[in-house]
Design a protein around this motif. Sequence first.
Motif, PDB file in Angstrom:
ATOM      1  N   GLU A  73       0.838  -1.198   0.000  1.00 38.05           N
ATOM      2  CA  GLU A  73       0.000   0.000   0.000  1.00 38.05           C
ATOM      3  C   GLU A  73       0.872   1.246   0.000  1.00 38.05           C
ATOM      4  OE1 GLU A  73      -4.273   0.966   1.981  1.00 38.05           O
ATOM      5  OE2 GLU A  73      -2.685   0.325   3.352  1.00 38.05           O
ATOM      6  N   ASP A  74       1.960   1.216   0.790  1.00 36.38           N
ATOM      7  CA  ASP A  74       2.884   2.347   0.829  1.00 36.38           C
ATOM      8  C   ASP A  74       3.576   2.552  -0.511  1.00 36.38           C
ATOM      9  OD1 ASP A  74       2.254   2.759   3.487  1.00 36.38           O
ATOM     10  OD2 ASP A  74       4.016   1.694   4.258  1.00 36.38           O
ATOM     11  N   LEU A  75       3.692   1.483  -1.305  1.00 33.80           N
ATOM     12  CA  LEU A  75       4.332   1.568  -2.618  1.00 33.80           C
ATOM     13  C   LEU A  75       3.374   2.033  -3.709  1.00 33.80           C
ATOM     14  CD1 LEU A  75       6.358  -1.765  -2.467  1.00 33.80           C
ATOM     15  CD2 LEU A  75       7.318   0.551  -2.390  1.00 33.80           C
ATOM     16  N   ASN A  82      -3.863   0.073 -12.143  1.00 31.85           N
ATOM     17  CA  ASN A  82      -2.926  -0.814 -12.844  1.00 31.85           C
ATOM     18  C   ASN A  82      -2.153  -1.745 -11.924  1.00 31.85           C
ATOM     19  OD1 ASN A  82      -1.175   0.981 -11.657  1.00 31.85           O
ATOM     20  ND2 ASN A  82      -0.558   1.970 -13.565  1.00 31.85           N
ATOM     21  N   ARG A  83      -2.300  -1.568 -10.592  1.00 34.38           N
ATOM     22  CA  ARG A  83      -1.625  -2.468  -9.656  1.00 34.38           C
ATOM     23  C   ARG A  83      -2.573  -2.788  -8.504  1.00 34.38           C
ATOM     24  NH1 ARG A  83       4.386  -0.537  -8.303  1.00 34.38           N
ATOM     25  NH2 ARG A  83       3.289   1.310  -7.539  1.00 34.38           N
ATOM     26  N   LEU A  84      -2.885  -4.064  -8.366  1.00 39.24           N
ATOM     27  CA  LEU A  84      -3.866  -4.506  -7.377  1.00 39.24           C
ATOM     28  C   LEU A  84      -3.267  -5.640  -6.547  1.00 39.24           C
ATOM     29  CD1 LEU A  84      -6.836  -4.613  -6.281  1.00 39.24           C
ATOM     30  CD2 LEU A  84      -7.300  -6.248  -8.139  1.00 39.24           C
ATOM     31  N   ALA A  85      -3.344  -5.507  -5.226  1.00 36.64           N
ATOM     32  CA  ALA A  85      -2.883  -6.554  -4.318  1.00 36.64           C
ATOM     33  C   ALA A  85      -4.057  -6.995  -3.450  1.00 36.64           C
ATOM     34  CB  ALA A  85      -1.734  -6.054  -3.436  1.00 36.64           C
ATOM     35  N   VAL A  86      -4.228  -8.300  -3.316  1.00 34.95           N
ATOM     36  CA  VAL A  86      -5.373  -8.855  -2.595  1.00 34.95           C
ATOM     37  C   VAL A  86      -4.869  -9.831  -1.534  1.00 34.95           C
ATOM     38  CG1 VAL A  86      -7.532 -10.113  -2.788  1.00 34.95           C
ATOM     39  CG2 VAL A  86      -6.793  -8.643  -4.670  1.00 34.95           C
ATOM     40  N   GLY A  87      -5.237  -9.589  -0.289  1.00 35.14           N
ATOM     41  CA  GLY A  87      -4.853 -10.473   0.802  1.00 35.14           C
ATOM     42  C   GLY A  87      -5.890 -11.553   1.037  1.00 35.14           C
ATOM     43  N   LEU A  88      -5.446 -12.803   1.043  1.00 37.51           N
ATOM     44  CA  LEU A  88      -6.331 -13.938   1.326  1.00 37.51           C
ATOM     45  C   LEU A  88      -5.761 -14.719   2.504  1.00 37.51           C
ATOM     46  CD1 LEU A  88      -6.966 -15.372  -2.283  1.00 37.51           C
ATOM     47  CD2 LEU A  88      -8.335 -13.692  -1.034  1.00 37.51           C
ATOM     48  N   ASP A  89      -6.597 -15.061   3.472  1.00 39.58           N
ATOM     49  CA  ASP A  89      -6.129 -15.883   4.576  1.00 39.58           C
ATOM     50  C   ASP A  89      -6.961 -17.158   4.655  1.00 39.58           C
ATOM     51  OD1 ASP A  89      -8.504 -15.253   5.807  1.00 39.58           O
ATOM     52  OD2 ASP A  89      -7.640 -13.947   7.325  1.00 39.58           O
ATOM     53  N   VAL A  90      -6.754 -17.931   5.722  1.00 37.83           N
ATOM     54  CA  VAL A  90      -7.366 -19.258   5.811  1.00 37.83           C
ATOM     55  C   VAL A  90      -8.514 -19.281   6.815  1.00 37.83           C
ATOM     56  CG1 VAL A  90      -5.302 -20.492   5.105  1.00 37.83           C
ATOM     57  CG2 VAL A  90      -5.642 -19.958   7.517  1.00 37.83           C
ATOM     58  N   ARG A  91      -9.238 -18.192   6.936  1.00 33.55           N
ATOM     59  CA  ARG A  91     -10.326 -18.162   7.905  1.00 33.55           C
ATOM     60  C   ARG A  91     -11.407 -19.188   7.590  1.00 33.55           C
ATOM     61  NH1 ARG A  91     -10.322 -13.068  10.751  1.00 33.55           N
ATOM     62  NH2 ARG A  91      -8.620 -11.782   9.960  1.00 33.55           N
ATOM     63  N   SER A  92     -11.539 -19.530   6.300  1.00 31.51           N
ATOM     64  CA  SER A  92     -12.581 -20.467   5.906  1.00 31.51           C
ATOM     65  C   SER A  92     -12.044 -21.501   4.934  1.00 31.51           C
ATOM     66  CB  SER A  92     -13.755 -19.711   5.271  1.00 31.51           C
ATOM     67  OG  SER A  92     -14.653 -20.616   4.662  1.00 31.51           O
ATOM     68  N   ARG A  93     -12.145 -22.769   5.289  1.00 31.55           N
ATOM     69  CA  ARG A  93     -11.742 -23.835   4.379  1.00 31.55           C
ATOM     70  C   ARG A  93     -12.591 -23.805   3.110  1.00 31.55           C
ATOM     71  NH1 ARG A  93      -9.108 -28.660   5.009  1.00 31.55           N
ATOM     72  NH2 ARG A  93      -8.991 -28.341   7.258  1.00 31.55           N
ATOM     73  N   ASP A  94     -13.892 -23.515   3.270  1.00 27.67           N
ATOM     74  CA  ASP A  94     -14.781 -23.464   2.105  1.00 27.67           C
ATOM     75  C   ASP A  94     -14.322 -22.414   1.097  1.00 27.67           C
ATOM     76  OD1 ASP A  94     -16.316 -25.446   3.207  1.00 27.67           O
ATOM     77  OD2 ASP A  94     -17.780 -24.070   4.095  1.00 27.67           O
ATOM     78  N   MET A  95     -13.859 -21.264   1.618  1.00 23.63           N
ATOM     79  CA  MET A  95     -13.400 -20.204   0.729  1.00 23.63           C
ATOM     80  C   MET A  95     -12.192 -20.653  -0.085  1.00 23.63           C
ATOM     81  SD  MET A  95     -13.746 -16.663   2.898  1.00 23.63           S
ATOM     82  CE  MET A  95     -15.334 -16.013   3.415  1.00 23.63           C
ATOM     83  N   PHE A  96     -11.250 -21.334   0.556  1.00 22.60           N
ATOM     84  CA  PHE A  96     -10.048 -21.751  -0.154  1.00 22.60           C
ATOM     85  C   PHE A  96     -10.348 -22.853  -1.158  1.00 22.60           C
ATOM     86  CE2 PHE A  96      -5.756 -20.195   0.593  1.00 22.60           C
ATOM     87  CZ  PHE A  96      -6.045 -19.094   1.382  1.00 22.60           C
ATOM     88  N   GLU A  97     -11.376 -23.641  -0.896  1.00 19.75           N
ATOM     89  CA  GLU A  97     -11.743 -24.677  -1.860  1.00 19.75           C
ATOM     90  C   GLU A  97     -12.326 -24.077  -3.134  1.00 19.75           C
ATOM     91  OE1 GLU A  97     -14.307 -27.173   0.417  1.00 19.75           O
ATOM     92  OE2 GLU A  97     -12.657 -28.326   1.317  1.00 19.75           O
ATOM     93  N   GLN A  98     -12.699 -22.782  -3.077  1.00 20.76           N
ATOM     94  CA  GLN A  98     -13.213 -22.105  -4.270  1.00 20.76           C
ATOM     95  C   GLN A  98     -12.097 -21.665  -5.212  1.00 20.76           C
ATOM     96  OE1 GLN A  98     -15.304 -18.704  -2.778  1.00 20.76           O
ATOM     97  NE2 GLN A  98     -16.727 -19.899  -1.528  1.00 20.76           N
ATOM     98  N   LEU A  99     -10.854 -21.651  -4.754  1.00 23.67           N
ATOM     99  CA  LEU A  99      -9.778 -21.052  -5.522  1.00 23.67           C
ATOM    100  C   LEU A  99      -9.580 -21.656  -6.914  1.00 23.67           C
ATOM    101  CD1 LEU A  99      -7.010 -20.219  -2.896  1.00 23.67           C
ATOM    102  CD2 LEU A  99      -8.320 -18.634  -4.309  1.00 23.67           C
ATOM    103  N   PRO A 100      -9.608 -22.998  -7.109  1.00 28.17           N
ATOM    104  CA  PRO A 100      -9.442 -23.512  -8.474  1.00 28.17           C
ATOM    105  C   PRO A 100     -10.480 -22.973  -9.448  1.00 28.17           C
ATOM    106  CG  PRO A 100      -9.166 -25.277  -6.870  1.00 28.17           C
ATOM    107  CD  PRO A 100      -9.666 -24.088  -6.110  1.00 28.17           C
ATOM    108  N   VAL A 101     -11.731 -22.858  -8.992  1.00 30.51           N
ATOM    109  CA  VAL A 101     -12.780 -22.308  -9.857  1.00 30.51           C
ATOM    110  C   VAL A 101     -12.519 -20.836 -10.135  1.00 30.51           C
ATOM    111  CG1 VAL A 101     -15.243 -21.795 -10.019  1.00 30.51           C
ATOM    112  CG2 VAL A 101     -14.479 -23.966  -9.012  1.00 30.51           C
ATOM    113  N   VAL A 102     -12.091 -20.111  -9.112  1.00 28.74           N
ATOM    114  CA  VAL A 102     -11.815 -18.683  -9.266  1.00 28.74           C
ATOM    115  C   VAL A 102     -10.674 -18.472 -10.256  1.00 28.74           C
ATOM    116  CG1 VAL A 102     -10.956 -16.626  -8.091  1.00 28.74           C
ATOM    117  CG2 VAL A 102     -12.709 -18.047  -7.002  1.00 28.74           C
TER     118      VAL A 102
END
Length: 297
Positions: free
Chosen positions: A37-39, A65-85
């Motif tokens: 964010e500082d950058l 033109n520059r986007l950073a997205v933080g993802l954590d492991v709060r939900s197993r269901d959310m991470f199981e969506q990643l291949p589809v995403v």
Amino acid sequence: MVSATPAPARHLPRQPRTVIITGLSGAGRRTCAHAMEDLGWFVVDNLPPSLLPQLITTASTSGLNRLAVGLDVRSRDMFEQLPVVFAQLDAQGVTPEILFLEASDEAIVRRQESSRRPLPLQGDGRLLDGIVKERRMLSDLRASADMVIDSSRLNVHQLSSRIAHIYGGSDAETLRVQVMSFGYKNGLPMDADMVFDVRFLPNPHWVPELRPQTGLSKAVSEYVLSRPGAQAFLDSFEALFAVVEPGYLREGKRQVTIAIGCTGGKHRSTAISEAAAARLRERGWQVSVLHRDLGLE
């Protein structure tokens, strides 16, 4: 016969460079997000993965033109969506970069106990139980990461400095190089792309007047660089990097970490790392130096 006027070409919005910041809890994800964010990056933290395609589309139409997205492991269901995403993003013509933060069990336990916060997957178990679950859940994501940073021995300022080197400046297709000195007695750096051992050089530790100094001092540097084999090593190192650098760029790799180790990380590896970095800078590459274990002796 009247010819139709061709329709003006439609210019699609430019897709932003997108970096997904993820990794183990306690490994420094938020520090990296704040540093980016500082950058000047537009940073969104704790985003549900399913919203990522929509966010990138919005960022694109907004001119970001520059986007950073933080993802954590709060939900197993959310991470199981990643291949589809990721499949949806591929259809959009977007290939996000993955920045993965990891650390040793000992470092994570120390940090979590200091903050007095449980891990997201800890439940009623021990901290170590939560770490094991996270490592298992994130193993595939780590394997596909574009950049892995081991923050075990990095303080907040050193980690922010690494992020600034990797993600600061322009988005030109250039390779950024970090040369890291380390001591074998403190363990191999897990995030190094290439590791070199300079313990074949005489150790200044056994020279009384040099022992209290470091490889950053002129006396130690001159001693190390004048030993038989030192210049030949640097010549070979420079020639090897000239070979691999074009291949890294062809494969889309933007950052490479080169680790140079000696016994304690105080004399030989420090001096050689500085000399190796200087040679790479002379060739026009963007180079930073990190002395991981300096001061630990």
